[in-house]
Structures are given as C-alpha cells and as structure tokens.
Design an enzyme around this catalytic site. Structure first.
Site, PDB file in Angstrom:
ATOM      1  N   LYS A   1       1.787  -9.659  -2.241  1.00 23.62           N
ATOM      2  CA  LYS A   1       1.019  -9.689  -3.483  1.00 23.62           C
ATOM      3  C   LYS A   1       0.942  -8.282  -4.059  1.00 23.62           C
ATOM      4  CE  LYS A   1      -3.636  -9.577  -3.425  1.00 23.62           C
ATOM      5  NZ  LYS A   1      -4.065  -8.144  -3.384  1.00 23.62           N
ATOM      6  N   ASN A   2       0.888  -8.227  -5.406  1.00 20.58           N
ATOM      7  CA  ASN A   2       0.490  -6.968  -6.041  1.00 20.58           C
ATOM      8  C   ASN A   2      -0.958  -6.698  -5.621  1.00 20.58           C
ATOM      9  OD1 ASN A   2       2.051  -7.501  -9.296  1.00 20.58           O
ATOM     10  ND2 ASN A   2       2.762  -6.234  -7.633  1.00 20.58           N
ATOM     11  N   ASP A   3      -1.348  -5.446  -5.574  1.00 20.43           N
ATOM     12  CA  ASP A   3      -2.751  -5.167  -5.325  1.00 20.43           C
ATOM     13  C   ASP A   3      -3.550  -5.383  -6.618  1.00 20.43           C
ATOM     14  OD1 ASP A   3      -3.972  -2.856  -2.829  1.00 20.43           O
ATOM     15  OD2 ASP A   3      -4.878  -4.632  -3.731  1.00 20.43           O
ATOM     16  N   GLU A   4      -4.883  -5.439  -6.458  1.00 20.09           N
ATOM     17  CA  GLU A   4      -5.680  -5.886  -7.605  1.00 20.09           C
ATOM     18  C   GLU A   4      -5.603  -4.972  -8.830  1.00 20.09           C
ATOM     19  OE1 GLU A   4      -6.913  -5.005  -4.718  1.00 20.09           O
ATOM     20  OE2 GLU A   4      -8.450  -3.486  -5.058  1.00 20.09           O
TER      21      GLU A   4
ATOM     22  N   LYS B   1       0.865  -1.188   0.000  1.00 20.73           N
ATOM     23  CA  LYS B   1       0.000   0.000   0.000  1.00 20.73           C
ATOM     24  C   LYS B   1       0.898   1.232   0.000  1.00 20.73           C
ATOM     25  CE  LYS B   1      -3.856  -2.350   0.474  1.00 20.73           C
ATOM     26  NZ  LYS B   1      -4.953  -2.371  -0.481  1.00 20.73           N
TER      27      LYS B   1
ATOM     28  N   LYS C   1     -12.610  -5.662   6.993  1.00 26.41           N
ATOM     29  CA  LYS C   1     -13.358  -4.467   6.562  1.00 26.41           C
ATOM     30  C   LYS C   1     -14.459  -4.780   5.564  1.00 26.41           C
ATOM     31  CE  LYS C   1     -10.442  -3.180   2.596  1.00 26.41           C
ATOM     32  NZ  LYS C   1      -9.325  -2.366   2.119  1.00 26.41           N
TER      33      LYS C   1
ATOM     34  N   HIS D   1      -9.550 -15.533  -2.765  1.00 24.71           N
ATOM     35  CA  HIS D   1      -9.967 -14.775  -1.574  1.00 24.71           C
ATOM     36  C   HIS D   1     -11.370 -15.244  -1.189  1.00 24.71           C
ATOM     37  CE1 HIS D   1      -6.902 -11.356  -1.631  1.00 24.71           C
ATOM     38  NE2 HIS D   1      -6.547 -12.165  -2.617  1.00 24.71           N
TER      39      HIS D   1
ATOM     40  N   HIS E   1      -7.870 -13.222  -7.411  1.00 27.03           N
ATOM     41  CA  HIS E   1      -8.400 -12.084  -6.659  1.00 27.03           C
ATOM     42  C   HIS E   1      -9.801 -11.821  -7.200  1.00 27.03           C
ATOM     43  CE1 HIS E   1      -9.052  -8.163  -4.930  1.00 27.03           C
ATOM     44  NE2 HIS E   1      -7.978  -8.315  -4.188  1.00 27.03           N
TER      45      HIS E   1
HETATM   46  C1  CAP Z   1      -6.822  -5.663   1.240  1.00 25.93           C
HETATM   47  C2  CAP Z   1      -7.049  -5.477  -0.235  1.00 25.93           C
HETATM   48  C3  CAP Z   1      -7.703  -6.652  -0.891  1.00 25.93           C
HETATM   49  C4  CAP Z   1      -8.955  -7.070  -0.201  1.00 25.93           C
HETATM   50  C5  CAP Z   1      -9.990  -7.625  -1.163  1.00 25.93           C
HETATM   51  C6  CAP Z   1      -7.879  -4.262  -0.528  1.00 25.93           C
HETATM   52  O1  CAP Z   1      -6.153  -4.506   1.658  1.00 25.93           O
HETATM   53  O2  CAP Z   1      -5.826  -5.297  -0.890  1.00 25.93           O
HETATM   54  O3  CAP Z   1      -7.909  -6.299  -2.243  1.00 25.93           O
HETATM   55  O4  CAP Z   1      -8.531  -8.105   0.612  1.00 25.93           O
HETATM   56  O5  CAP Z   1     -11.039  -8.140  -0.405  1.00 25.93           O
HETATM   57  O6  CAP Z   1      -7.536  -3.644  -1.513  1.00 25.93           O
HETATM   58  O7  CAP Z   1      -8.789  -4.037   0.219  1.00 25.93           O
HETATM   59  P1  CAP Z   1      -6.255  -4.153   3.209  1.00 25.93           P
HETATM   60  P2  CAP Z   1     -11.327  -9.728  -0.355  1.00 25.93           P
HETATM   61  O8  CAP Z   1      -5.625  -5.323   3.946  1.00 25.93           O
HETATM   62  O9  CAP Z   1      -5.504  -2.856   3.413  1.00 25.93           O
HETATM   63  O10 CAP Z   1      -7.720  -4.046   3.493  1.00 25.93           O
HETATM   64  O11 CAP Z   1     -10.052 -10.343   0.158  1.00 25.93           O
HETATM   65  O12 CAP Z   1     -12.509  -9.849   0.582  1.00 25.93           O
HETATM   66  O13 CAP Z   1     -11.672 -10.137  -1.752  1.00 25.93           O
HETATM   67 MG    MG Z   2      -6.532  -5.002  -2.803  1.00 24.88          MG
END
Ligand code: CAP
Ligand code: MG
Ligand code: MG
Length: 476
Positions: A191-194, A165, A328, A320, A286
């Site tokens: 992991k890379n973020d989505e 992040k 959250k 996931h 993801h």
């Molecule tokens: C988590 C995250 C993931 C979520 C997706 C986000 O970051 O990178 O994409 O986990 O939700 O962008 O929110 P945080 P799920 O740890 O900062 O929340 O795993 O329910 O699909």
């Molecule tokens: Mg994410």
C-alpha cells in the site's frame, strides 16, 4: 435512582425528546445509538441526554414556535439510560436521514454539533444499530476480501502486505524498487502510505508507472498475482477521479490495484464516491486521524466500532481496525477485535447492540424456502453476501512484524484480514526482500502449527527477524 425519577426535572423542550416507554425501538423505524454521557455542571444526565437528543435531530436549545406536528415526529428520543454506567440510548427516526444512503449526513447528526455542546463533559458514541430497511438504502462493499482472495488464489491465511517506508521521500523509482523487493520476497499486497500524494520528488504519474513495471517484473518472476493499493486522496473530486483513471489506464489488470482513501481527512463523500464510481475495485479506508475521536482516554468522540460500522455501510471494502494492542498504536481487543468481528460477519454483537447486516431477515418466509432448497444444493447460502451488506475487511497494521503475526491471529481468532507491516519488513539490515520472506515463513509456521522459534531453526530469514525484534529491536 432511575432515569424515570428525573422526568419531573425536564422542561417542555427537553420532554419533547424523551420516551422512556418507547414500545419497540427495534421495530425498524429507528436507527439506534448508544452514548457514554457525563453531563456538565448545570444539568442532570436525563436533561443533558434530552439536549443531545434535540441537537442531534430536529431541535436546538429552546422549544421553537415554528415546529409542526410532522417535524415533531422526527424528534430523536432518549429511550433508555443505564444510570450506573452513564450509557444513554437514543432512537433516531430513520426518515431524518438523506434518502440517498448518505453516511456523511448521519455523522453530521450523531457526531456533529453535539460534540461541541457546553452542557456535556463527556459524550462518546459507542455503538449504532441500523434497521434492515435502512440497510437497503446503503451501498455497502462491492469488491470484497473474498474477491481479493479469488484474484490472489489465497484462502487459508491473511493477505500479507507492507507499507513502503520511509513514509515519504523516496523517488518513484526507489519506491518501486521497495515494492519489487517485497513482492519477490513473497508478499501479496503493497500500500501507499497515508500521506502519499503528488509530491515533487515522487510525481504521481511516475509512481504509478514505476509500480506497474515493478509489479510486472515481480509477477513474472514469482508466478503469483500481486496487488498495489494506491492512495487516491486528493484536494478535489476531479483530481481524485483523475488519479483513479490514471491507475486504471496504466495497464493494471482488474484486481491488481486498490484505491486507498484517507477517509477521516478526505471525508465520507470521498469514500462513497469511490464506492459508487468503482464497484469493481477494492476501496481501502485508511483512518489516519481517527485517534482524535476513538482513543479510549478521549471523553468526546466515537468508538473504533462506530467508525468501522459506518465504513462498511458506506461501502469501504476494508478499513484499518487496529492491532488490539499488539502493535504500536493504542488499542485493545475490546475495541479493535470487536470492530474487526463486526465488519466481517452478517450477525454480530457490538458494544451495545446486536447488528444484523442482512436485508433478508431470518423470519422471512422466502428466505426460509431458499434455505430449505439450499440444504440440498449448498450453493445459494455458501456466499451469504446476497442476503445483505457484504463483508468489510479488517486491515491490521501499525507496528507489526513477523514475530507478532501469530499473537494477533490468536487474538483475532481468524485469518480473514489483510495485514500490512512497514518497519516490521523494511527495518532489516539485509533489506526488504529478506524480511518479506521472514513474514511468509512466520505465516507458514502458523499454518503448520509450529512455534516460530522452532520453525526458525531451518528458516534463516525468520531467525534473523526473531533476533532483531525479540532481542535487538527492543534496545532503544
Ligand atoms: C503502519 C502505518 C499505518 C498504521 C496506521 C503507519 O506503519 O503505515 O499508517 O498502520 O495505523 O504509518 O504507522 P508501520 P492503523 O507498520 O511501520 O507501523 O492501522 O491503526 O490505522
Ligand atoms: Mg502509514
Ligand atoms: Mg445548526
């Protein structure tokens, strides 16, 4: 009132898509599906169910003169309705589906046009049951969490990970620094973020190269193997494969990288392409966007369980499955833990059906012989993945932090998952390395059976995490 009492209200077209006396829906000829269905104002529930059964198999809204004796054999059949809870069960002849083991094709039937029908006001696909002979046609996972555990030499705890992040905006060097800090803090998996792709401030090739440098440095300093999950979602097939090949040619040893795919937006074809082209790589599904289908307050869509079961069938190594309300994102144990359980094990009960992922059934004579043999050797059956579709790993993420690790494990009742924490590791004023250490310490406390508050008394990083999340973190 029973469903049978409504048979007399059906027209010829609807009658062709129901059999409330279907002798044995679990005879192996059908994929079974259960829906929560509320009809629109013009139809009763049986009429609406038959219209859904028609539209999601061979039919349309009227009987057509072009149908044949054979095509009628492929009609899906409403075979049961729970009139109290509006749960409709439909049997789909498995020959309806693409012989090539194609999840996209099934979802086009049972999560396709029917969501747009005027005659329904609620239609949620709750659960599916794949017959053993159908499982034979599907790849299922190849490289699994068990292989990842062997690579990392981590067995008795979750795989501890992070998402870098801010979600977007770091240069490739800045991104790699965060990876390095988390790894030297003790973390296993980044992991890379989505949304990570080939952005001009962080070109893909530079990101891969800098991650490699950071990983080599961290492995050298910690003497522990590390893994990076690269987002290979792309605008087209060739670009996705080019990104995969770039990673494989960047010098990463097998096992040290995973391919992340935004399965909901990139699609099932992308998921199955990665599984078929790269059976030696962990395929990380993801699910960004799934909430439009899965949120409990959405009357039309499908459950987390359904998405997760199809991800396993398609061959994702992990998906996931949500934090069951601990983090959250919206979610509940009934949804998220049921899904996580279902994709981890060989036999499990879902919302409606018992699912065996074994292609060798318990009453199979050969199997009985093997099992008798194994009673002495304890070898063959130890890893039961040879019996069918291998396990798919729950990936637990979204608003988690070190103080929430044990509450989630207690809900899950297992440590067989990957967890990735974003803000939960990068929010600390003293930086990522400190909170990676806090996450490791929270896991150590769990393994030792010690409350984190007790353990924090002589582990300062964990103490700071508790201070931040249990006290300051709550103030907006
Ligand atoms: C988590 C995250 C993931 C979520 C997706 C986000 O970051 O990178 O994409 O986990 O939700 O962008 O929110 P945080 P799920 O740890 O900062 O929340 O795993 O329910 O699909
Ligand atoms: Mg994410
Ligand atoms: Mg059509």
């Amino acid at each position: 009132m029973q469903a049978k009492d409504l048979l007399s209200t059906l027209n010829d077209h609807q009658l062709a898509y129901v059999n409330l006396d279907l002798p044995n829906p679990k005879n192996g000829d059908y994929m079974l599906a259960s829906f929560h269905l509320v009809p629109g104002k013009n139809l009763n529930i049986l009429q609406a169910a038959c219209e859904v059964s028609a539209e999601s198999s061979t039919g349309t809204n009227f009987l057509v003169q072009t149908e044949t004796a054979y095509s009628k054999l492929l009609n899906a059949l409403v075979y049961d309705i729970d009139m109290k809870d509006n749960i409709v069960k439909i049997a789909y002849p498995r020959r309806l589906f693409d012989r090539g083991g194609n999840v996209q094709n099934i979802m086009t039937y049972i999560a396709g046009n029917i969501f747009g029908m005027k005659e329904i006001s609620a239609l949620k696909l709750l659960d599916v049951r794949f017959p053993p002979v159908m499982l034979e046609q599907y790849d299922g996972p190849s490289y699994t969490l068990d292989d990842m555990r062997k690579y990392l030499n981590v067995y008795d705890r979750p795989i501890l990970g992070t998402i870098v992040k801010p979600k977007m905006g770091l240069s490739s060097a800045e991104y790699a620094e965060v990876c390095y800090d988390f790894r030297v803090g003790g973390g296993d998996f980044v992991k890379n973020d989505e949304p990570q792709a080939d952005q001009d401030f962080c070109p893909y090739d530079k990101m891969v190269a800098h991650v490699k440098q950071a990983m080599d440095k961290a492995v050298k300093e910690t003497w522990h193997k590390k893994i990076h999950s690269f987002n290979v979602s792309s605008p087209d097939y060739d670009t996705m494969i080019a990104r995969c090949e770039m990673i494989r040619n960047a010098g990463f040893e097998p096992g040290s990288y995973a391919f992340l795919i935004d399965g909901t937006t990139a699609g099932w074809m992308a998921v199955q392409t990665l599984r078929r082209k790269y059976p030696d790589v962990f395929i990380h599904f993801h699910r960004a966007g799934h909430g439009a289908f899965t949120r409990p307050e959405n009357p039309i869509g499908y459950s987390v369980l359904v998405l997760s079961k199809f991800a396993r069938l398609a061959g994702a190594s992990g998906i996931h499955t949500g934090t069951a309300g601990v983090g959250k994102m919206a979610g509940s144990p009934g949804e998220d833990i049921t899904a996580a359980d279902e994709i981890l094990h060989l036999f499990k009960s879902g919302h409606t059906f018992e699912q065996s992922w074994a292609t060798i059934q318990m009453n199979d004579e050969d199997f009985v012989t093997i099992e008798a043999l194994d009673a002495k050797n304890q070898e063959i059956l130890k890893d039961d993945s040879w019996r069918g579709i291998k396990k798919c790993c729950p990936i637990i993420s979204g608003g988690l932090n070190p103080t929430l690790l044990k509450p989630f494990i207690d809900l899950m009742g297992s440590v067989d998952f990957i967890t990735t924490m974003g803000a939960g590791v990068h929010a600390h004023p003293r930086g990522t390395k400190v909170w990676a250490t806090a996450l490791i310490q929270a896991c150590e406390a769990y393994k030792a059976g010690i409350d984190i508050h007790e353990y924090a008394k002589n582990h300062s990083e964990l103490a700071e995490a508790i201070e931040f999340f249990e006290k300051k973190g709550k103030k907006k």
